[in-house]
Design an enzyme around this catalytic site. Structure first.
Site, short mmCIF file in Angstrom:
data_model
loop_
_atom_site.label_atom_id
_atom_site.label_comp_id
_atom_site.label_asym_id
_atom_site.label_seq_id
_atom_site.Cartn_x
_atom_site.Cartn_y
_atom_site.Cartn_z
N TRP A 137 0.83 -1.21 0.00
CA TRP A 137 0.00 0.00 0.00
C TRP A 137 0.86 1.25 0.00
CZ3 TRP A 137 -4.31 -1.23 -1.82
CH2 TRP A 137 -4.96 -2.43 -1.47
N LYS A 172 -11.39 -1.89 7.29
CA LYS A 172 -10.46 -2.72 8.05
C LYS A 172 -10.79 -2.71 9.54
CE LYS A 172 -8.06 -3.45 4.25
NZ LYS A 172 -7.24 -2.39 3.71
N ASP A 211 -1.32 6.82 6.52
CA ASP A 211 -2.36 5.89 6.10
C ASP A 211 -2.55 4.91 7.26
OD1 ASP A 211 -3.91 3.85 5.09
OD2 ASP A 211 -2.61 3.40 3.37
C1 LIG Z 1 -6.66 -1.92 2.35
C2 LIG Z 1 -5.69 -0.84 2.43
C3 LIG Z 1 -5.66 0.21 1.49
C4 LIG Z 1 -6.59 0.27 0.31
O1 LIG Z 1 -7.87 0.56 0.69
P1 LIG Z 1 -9.05 0.75 -0.38
O2 LIG Z 1 -10.14 1.33 0.49
O3 LIG Z 1 -9.37 -0.59 -0.92
O4 LIG Z 1 -8.60 1.69 -1.42
C5 LIG Z 1 -4.72 1.21 1.66
N1 LIG Z 1 -3.86 1.19 2.68
C6 LIG Z 1 -3.84 0.20 3.59
C7 LIG Z 1 -2.86 0.23 4.71
C8 LIG Z 1 -4.76 -0.84 3.50
O5 LIG Z 1 -4.76 -1.83 4.40
#
Ligand SMILES: *Cc1c(COP(=O)(O)O)cnc(C)c1O
Length: 354
Positions: free
Chosen positions: A103, A194, A170
């Site tokens: 990511w 998540k 993030d």
């Molecule tokens: C799952 C995830 C993403 C991507 O998320 P989307 O909502 O599918 O775009 C980005 N960063 C991390 C750390 C993730 O676990």
């Protein structure tokens, strides 16, 4: 059909109460005789949902009114572009990134479309088995971007660097899971699916004062300042994921908030990691000191046991344990809603494998 022990990395387990209350709201929202899905997002009832969904985030994260909370569409992946669009000047923009996983690498790829990106630390050559630590970030950068928890590789930043620029993170896979000082960040984003709700909305928490300095003409839908001015209602927001996220956060608040969740998360992770360390059949992919409390990525040392192990955990009612396709092995995601009893069932299966 009995409820499975869901170790999926995302979309993932949520509190059972959230499933129940969201189902009720779809049939009859607040006794209104209308479904949550058919009312106007500008109705009094939904505006109250949005207001509380924004307020509760600041309460849980302990943030002042210097911060704004948004619920946006487009997933965390859209933030990979919105962050540089809103924070990198059109002339000589330059940002520092930490490359700790898939990511992070996607965020870097998007950042490069807006200016210069320097990777100040990377564990890519070692298959992302650790979090790089000895680096500095000076004030020649517009911001520093990191990923607090690497959902695929099972590593987690235990500390955040003191940087001489804006700190952007993030937190998709560990927000609301541990008590850290959230005021050290200037911008946090997290895809809901998540640890805070269903897929379909992304939480953005941003310090207002950092915006409006790039000289770029930002398209409306990608402009944080505009979303703030419109109180996250510039266009029709994803009403259902926002409502279910609110329910999840209310559940978190009722059950002791982030500090209590952290204690539960530590106990769950300790239970599973101690079995992996004790059991000669298993090992983790990453370095011990960087192990994630949220996503435990591990593998069988002897692959001939795979069929027997897979059959055993499936028979025990476990779901979602397969590792990410880019890493293989197994991944047990222990998000806030995962009960320790389910982790014990996985540990029992591992102990019974001979
Ligand atoms: C799952 C995830 C993403 C991507 O998320 P989307 O909502 O599918 O775009 C980005 N960063 C991390 C750390 C993730 O676990």
């Amino acid at each position: 059909m009995s409820k499975k022990h869901n170790f999926s990395a995302g979309p993932c387990i949520l509190p059972q109460e959230v499933f129940q209350k969201s189902a009720e709201a779809i049939l009859d929202f607040n006794g209104s005789g209308l479904s949550l899905l058919e009312i106007s997002h500008r109705s009094k009832d939904f505006v109250a949902v949005m207001d509380e969904a924004r307020a509760i985030v600041k309460r849980l994260l302990n943030l002042s009114d210097a911060y704004e909370v948004l619920y946006l569409g487009g997933g965390a992946s859209l933030q990979f572009a919105m962050v540089p669009y809103n924070l990198m000047p059109s002339e000589n923009g330059k940002a520092a990134y930490l490359n700790t996983g898939t990511w992070a690498a996607s965020a870097i790829k998007e950042g490069k479309k807006f200016g210069t990106v320097d990777i100040v630390g990377s564990s890519k050559e070692e298959n992302y088995a650790f979090i790089p630590k000895n680096y500095t970030v000076g004030n020649e950068y517009d911001y520093f971007h990191c990923t607090s928890n690497n959902t695929i590789y099972g590593t987690q930043m235990k500390q955040f660097p003191k940087v001489d620029t804006l700190l952007v993170c993030d937190m998709s896979s560990d927000i609301f899971s541990r008590a850290i000082d959230f005021t050290q960040f200037d911008l946090i984003y997290a895809g809901a699916q998540k640890n805070m709700g269903p897929a379909g909305t992304t939480l953005v928490v941003v310090k207002k004062e950092i915006l409006g300095k790039t000289g770029r003409d930002i398209p409306s839908m990608l402009d944080y300042a505009l979303h703030i001015a419109k109180e996250s209602m510039y266009n029709t927001p994803p009403v259902f994921p926002i409502y279910a996220s609110l329910l999840t956060l209310q559940h978190l608040e009722k059950t002791g908030g982030i500090a209590a969740a952290e204690a539960r998360n530590e106990a769950k992770a300790a239970l599973l990691y101690s079995e992996i360390d004790r059991n000669p059949l298993f090992e983790t992919f990453c370095m011990k000191e960087d192990r994630s409390l949220m996503n435990v990525s591990f593998k069988l040392i002897d692959d001939t046991k795979k069929e027997e192990f897979d059959n055993a955990w499936k028979a025990a009612g476990i779901s979602g344990l397969n590792g990410h396709r880019s890493l293989g092995g197994y991944r047990a995601s222990l998000y806030n809603a995962m009960p320790i009893e389910s982790v014990q069932i996985l540990v029992d299966v591992m102990q019974n494998l001979k």
